[in-house]
Scaffold this motif. Structure first.
Motif, PDB file in Angstrom:
ATOM      1  N   PRO A   3      76.653  78.834 -50.599  1.00 55.43           N
ATOM      2  CA  PRO A   3      77.028  78.589 -49.208  1.00 55.43           C
ATOM      3  C   PRO A   3      78.507  78.899 -49.005  1.00 55.43           C
ATOM      4  CG  PRO A   3      75.849  76.715 -50.134  1.00 55.43           C
ATOM      5  CD  PRO A   3      76.193  77.605 -51.275  1.00 55.43           C
ATOM      6  N   VAL A   4      78.822  79.520 -47.885  1.00 59.62           N
ATOM      7  CA  VAL A   4      80.211  79.853 -47.580  1.00 59.62           C
ATOM      8  C   VAL A   4      80.849  78.652 -46.906  1.00 59.62           C
ATOM      9  CG1 VAL A   4      81.754  81.396 -46.318  1.00 59.62           C
ATOM     10  CG2 VAL A   4      79.664  82.292 -47.387  1.00 59.62           C
ATOM     11  N   GLY A   5      81.614  77.886 -47.694  1.00 59.61           N
ATOM     12  CA  GLY A   5      82.279  76.723 -47.146  1.00 59.61           C
ATOM     13  C   GLY A   5      83.768  76.805 -47.230  1.00 59.61           C
ATOM     14  N   LYS A   6      84.257  77.967 -47.631  1.00 59.13           N
ATOM     15  CA  LYS A   6      85.694  78.172 -47.758  1.00 59.13           C
ATOM     16  C   LYS A   6      86.004  79.611 -47.367  1.00 59.13           C
ATOM     17  CE  LYS A   6      85.021  79.095 -52.701  1.00 59.13           C
ATOM     18  NZ  LYS A   6      85.406  78.727 -54.072  1.00 59.13           N
ATOM     19  N   PRO A   7      87.277  79.973 -47.237  1.00 61.36           N
ATOM     20  CA  PRO A   7      87.604  81.361 -46.873  1.00 61.36           C
ATOM     21  C   PRO A   7      86.987  82.370 -47.832  1.00 61.36           C
ATOM     22  CG  PRO A   7      89.539  79.967 -46.687  1.00 61.36           C
ATOM     23  CD  PRO A   7      88.466  79.122 -47.307  1.00 61.36           C
ATOM     24  N   ILE A   8      86.515  83.464 -47.259  1.00 60.50           N
ATOM     25  CA  ILE A   8      85.831  84.489 -48.058  1.00 60.50           C
ATOM     26  C   ILE A   8      86.836  85.252 -48.916  1.00 60.50           C
ATOM     27  CG2 ILE A   8      84.432  86.583 -47.902  1.00 60.50           C
ATOM     28  CD1 ILE A   8      83.314  85.528 -45.277  1.00 60.50           C
ATOM     29  N   ASP A   9      86.467  85.421 -50.177  1.00 56.31           N
ATOM     30  CA  ASP A   9      87.299  86.186 -51.103  1.00 56.31           C
ATOM     31  C   ASP A   9      86.942  87.656 -50.973  1.00 56.31           C
ATOM     32  OD1 ASP A   9      88.844  87.197 -53.096  1.00 56.31           O
ATOM     33  OD2 ASP A   9      87.931  86.046 -54.738  1.00 56.31           O
ATOM     34  N   ASN A  10      87.847  88.442 -50.396  1.00 58.53           N
ATOM     35  CA  ASN A  10      87.562  89.856 -50.162  1.00 58.53           C
ATOM     36  C   ASN A  10      87.531  90.671 -51.451  1.00 58.53           C
ATOM     37  OD1 ASN A  10      87.440  89.496 -47.365  1.00 58.53           O
ATOM     38  ND2 ASN A  10      89.666  89.694 -47.155  1.00 58.53           N
ATOM     39  N   LYS A  11      88.035  90.104 -52.550  1.00 66.01           N
ATOM     40  CA  LYS A  11      88.046  90.841 -53.808  1.00 66.01           C
ATOM     41  C   LYS A  11      86.672  90.851 -54.465  1.00 66.01           C
ATOM     42  CE  LYS A  11      92.928  89.869 -54.721  1.00 66.01           C
ATOM     43  NZ  LYS A  11      93.915  89.275 -55.677  1.00 66.01           N
ATOM     44  N   GLN A  12      85.819  89.917 -54.083  1.00 62.96           N
ATOM     45  CA  GLN A  12      84.479  89.859 -54.658  1.00 62.96           C
ATOM     46  C   GLN A  12      83.498  90.606 -53.774  1.00 62.96           C
ATOM     47  OE1 GLN A  12      84.441  85.358 -55.302  1.00 62.96           O
ATOM     48  NE2 GLN A  12      83.357  86.106 -57.115  1.00 62.96           N
ATOM     49  N   VAL A  13      82.673  91.423 -54.396  1.00 62.10           N
ATOM     50  CA  VAL A  13      81.650  92.180 -53.673  1.00 62.10           C
ATOM     51  C   VAL A  13      80.462  91.259 -53.419  1.00 62.10           C
ATOM     52  CG1 VAL A  13      80.111  94.160 -53.729  1.00 62.10           C
ATOM     53  CG2 VAL A  13      82.401  94.331 -54.724  1.00 62.10           C
ATOM     54  N   ALA A  14      80.065  91.151 -52.172  1.00 67.17           N
ATOM     55  CA  ALA A  14      78.956  90.260 -51.822  1.00 67.17           C
ATOM     56  C   ALA A  14      78.289  90.747 -50.543  1.00 67.17           C
ATOM     57  CB  ALA A  14      79.449  88.829 -51.651  1.00 67.17           C
ATOM     58  N   VAL A  15      77.055  90.329 -50.364  1.00 63.66           N
ATOM     59  CA  VAL A  15      76.316  90.527 -49.117  1.00 63.66           C
ATOM     60  C   VAL A  15      76.145  89.165 -48.473  1.00 63.66           C
ATOM     61  CG1 VAL A  15      74.105  91.171 -48.104  1.00 63.66           C
ATOM     62  CG2 VAL A  15      75.124  92.617 -49.848  1.00 63.66           C
ATOM     63  N   TYR A  16      76.404  89.101 -47.184  1.00 61.96           N
ATOM     64  CA  TYR A  16      76.342  87.819 -46.492  1.00 61.96           C
ATOM     65  C   TYR A  16      75.130  87.774 -45.564  1.00 61.96           C
ATOM     66  CZ  TYR A  16      81.124  87.393 -48.157  1.00 61.96           C
ATOM     67  OH  TYR A  16      82.233  87.329 -48.953  1.00 61.96           O
ATOM     68  N   TYR A  17      74.525  86.625 -45.497  1.00 58.67           N
ATOM     69  CA  TYR A  17      73.418  86.416 -44.560  1.00 58.67           C
ATOM     70  C   TYR A  17      73.513  85.007 -44.007  1.00 58.67           C
ATOM     71  CZ  TYR A  17      70.754  83.724 -48.061  1.00 58.67           C
ATOM     72  OH  TYR A  17      70.328  82.788 -48.959  1.00 58.67           O
ATOM     73  N   THR A  18      72.828  84.765 -42.905  1.00 63.97           N
ATOM     74  CA  THR A  18      72.813  83.439 -42.291  1.00 63.97           C
ATOM     75  C   THR A  18      71.370  82.971 -42.138  1.00 63.97           C
ATOM     76  OG1 THR A  18      72.671  84.226 -39.997  1.00 63.97           O
ATOM     77  CG2 THR A  18      74.871  84.032 -40.960  1.00 63.97           C
ATOM     78  N   LEU A  19      71.228  81.685 -42.037  1.00 60.97           N
ATOM     79  CA  LEU A  19      69.922  81.129 -41.723  1.00 60.97           C
ATOM     80  C   LEU A  19      69.745  81.104 -40.205  1.00 60.97           C
ATOM     81  CD1 LEU A  19      69.712  78.157 -44.233  1.00 60.97           C
ATOM     82  CD2 LEU A  19      69.024  80.541 -44.538  1.00 60.97           C
ATOM     83  N   PRO A  20      68.518  81.191 -39.735  1.00 61.08           N
ATOM     84  CA  PRO A  20      68.299  81.177 -38.288  1.00 61.08           C
ATOM     85  C   PRO A  20      68.313  79.760 -37.719  1.00 61.08           C
ATOM     86  CG  PRO A  20      66.215  81.440 -39.428  1.00 61.08           C
ATOM     87  CD  PRO A  20      67.270  81.421 -40.489  1.00 61.08           C
ATOM     88  N   ARG A  21      68.666  79.662 -36.466  1.00 63.43           N
ATOM     89  CA  ARG A  21      68.510  78.406 -35.736  1.00 63.43           C
ATOM     90  C   ARG A  21      67.838  78.700 -34.410  1.00 63.43           C
ATOM     91  NH1 ARG A  21      74.576  76.578 -33.603  1.00 63.43           N
ATOM     92  NH2 ARG A  21      74.902  78.319 -32.144  1.00 63.43           N
ATOM     93  N   THR A  22      67.161  77.744 -33.872  1.00 57.90           N
ATOM     94  CA  THR A  22      66.387  77.904 -32.644  1.00 57.90           C
ATOM     95  C   THR A  22      67.206  77.454 -31.440  1.00 57.90           C
ATOM     96  OG1 THR A  22      64.324  77.547 -33.842  1.00 57.90           O
ATOM     97  CG2 THR A  22      64.258  77.274 -31.447  1.00 57.90           C
ATOM     98  N   VAL A  23      67.185  78.280 -30.404  1.00 61.66           N
ATOM     99  CA  VAL A  23      67.824  77.952 -29.128  1.00 61.66           C
ATOM    100  C   VAL A  23      66.730  77.866 -28.061  1.00 61.66           C
ATOM    101  CG1 VAL A  23      69.545  78.605 -27.413  1.00 61.66           C
ATOM    102  CG2 VAL A  23      69.913  79.171 -29.815  1.00 61.66           C
TER     103      VAL A  23
END
Length: 364
Positions: free
Chosen positions: A26-46
């Motif tokens: 889980p991304v709970g802190k500033p993203i480290d740009n030096k690390q290669v990663a793919v980001y995704y989010t969970l959906p929420r209902t509106v």
């Protein structure tokens, strides 16, 4: 000896690189740009609630005060009124990215596992995916400035009357009284015009009755007779409106959004409503509150055994696991006080299960 150790060390390095596991956090802190990663989010209902409101406007006729006197119609109001009512409510749900549920996928030597398959199934939302959305709209019919009551009488308001005056003239040394006639322009008052309009209404009714009486001969039949009767009815309605007034209805709609947040069930003011003002914002205290209520979700049995939260997973990071949400069903209602306006069963992502799935899994 040293020549034999070097190949072993190189082999261990490559083995370590190839055996590196995919890590999802889980991304709970500033993203480290030096690390290669793919980001995704969970959906929420509106939840989007479209409310159609009807505006009924009553305009009194110019002869409203004489409706009882000349037509025998009681209870006619001479005061202009505007009233609102809720005529229809539509409920839709859409999914969007949850800003508090962002995950980073750090790859291994074998890539990202079944990440693309998981996103294709809609269990997670890539950050660059186009999310379905709905505009918050407000549509309203505009009122035109046309004249409401055009035909007030079959005769003009201004008429000419002949009046007789007497003057004196000298005849044979004697003044005699001589009548003199003059034409004068006079304006009829409102009561006189109301009387004339009422008489015209009764004449229309008499003429229509003549057409409907089989004993009276007339040269019209078929479609011609229907057109005549229709026009007589239109004339009567127009002249009758001079006494009882006219009512116009305008419809407009507004869409409100609500994001569920409490899995224990919740209630909130969606908007406020007033019969004299229509749809109002939740902070406008001049209207009564219209509530949106969601029941506690219907969790399956033994749900707590696999239930978890983002905070709990963040404490102890799991390797080789994707996180996704399984929505659960709940009931939603729109209430005006104790009166239920509408209800619907819907699936809510943020109420559901935060589950795990191996980064590499079998499936079609």
């Amino acid at each position: 000896m040293s020549k034999n150790i070097f190949p072993v060390i190189v082999s261990l390095v490559f083995l370590g690189c190839n055996s590196k596991t995919i890590q999802v956090e889980p991304v709970g802190k500033p993203i480290d740009n030096k690390q290669v990663a793919v980001y995704y989010t969970l959906p929420r209902t509106v939840v989007y609630v479209k409310v159609v409101c009807s505006q009924s406007e009553y305009i009194p006729g110019p002869f409203a005060d004489y409706a009882k006197k000349f037509l025998g119609i009681e209870g006619v109001s001479n005061t202009e009124k505007v009233e609102y009512s809720i005529s229809k409510i539509d409920i839709e749900t859409h999914s969007e990215t949850d800003p508090i549920a962002i995950f980073a996928v750090y790859p291994s030597g074998k890539g990202y596992g079944n990440y693309l398959k998981l996103s294709a199934e809609g269990l997670i939302l890539p950050v660059n995916q186009t999310i379905d959305s709905k505009a918050i709209t407000l549509s309203q019919d505009l009122k035109s400035d046309e004249v409401i009551f055009k035909d007030l009488s079959v005769n003009p308001f201004i008429a000419e009357e002949t009046a007789t005056f007497y003057g004196r003239t000298l005849r044979d040394s004697v003044y005699v009284r001589v009548p003199i006639q003059r034409s004068m322009t006079v304006e009829r008052n409102l009561e006189e015009k109301a009387k004339e309009a009422a008489d015209f209404i009764f004449s229309i009714r008499k003429r229509r009755l003549d057409f409907l009486t089989p004993d009276v001969d007339h040269p019209f039949a078929g479609d011609a007779l229907q057109l005549i009767l229709k026009e007589l009815q239109r004339l009567e309605d127009e002249y009758l409106a001079l006494f009882i007034g006219k009512r116009f209805t305008h419809a407009f709609s507004q869409t409100f959004s609500f994001i569920p947040s409490s899995a224990e069930g919740e209630s909130a003011i969606l908007f406020r409503f007033s019969e004299s003002k229509g749809l109002l914002t939740p902070t406008d205290l001049s209207g009564r509150p219209i509530l949106i209520e969601l029941d506690q979700p219907e969790y399956p049995e033994k749900f707590d055994a696999v239930k978890g939260s983002i905070e709990a997973f963040a404490v102890k990071a799991k390797l080789d696991r994707f996180y996704y949400r399984i929505p659960v069903v709940t009931s939603m209602r729109i209430l005006d006080g104790k009166q239920q306006l509408t209800s619907k069963r819907l699936s809510v992502y943020q109420y559901g299960l935060l589950a795990q799935l191996p980064v590499s899994y079998w499936g079609n």
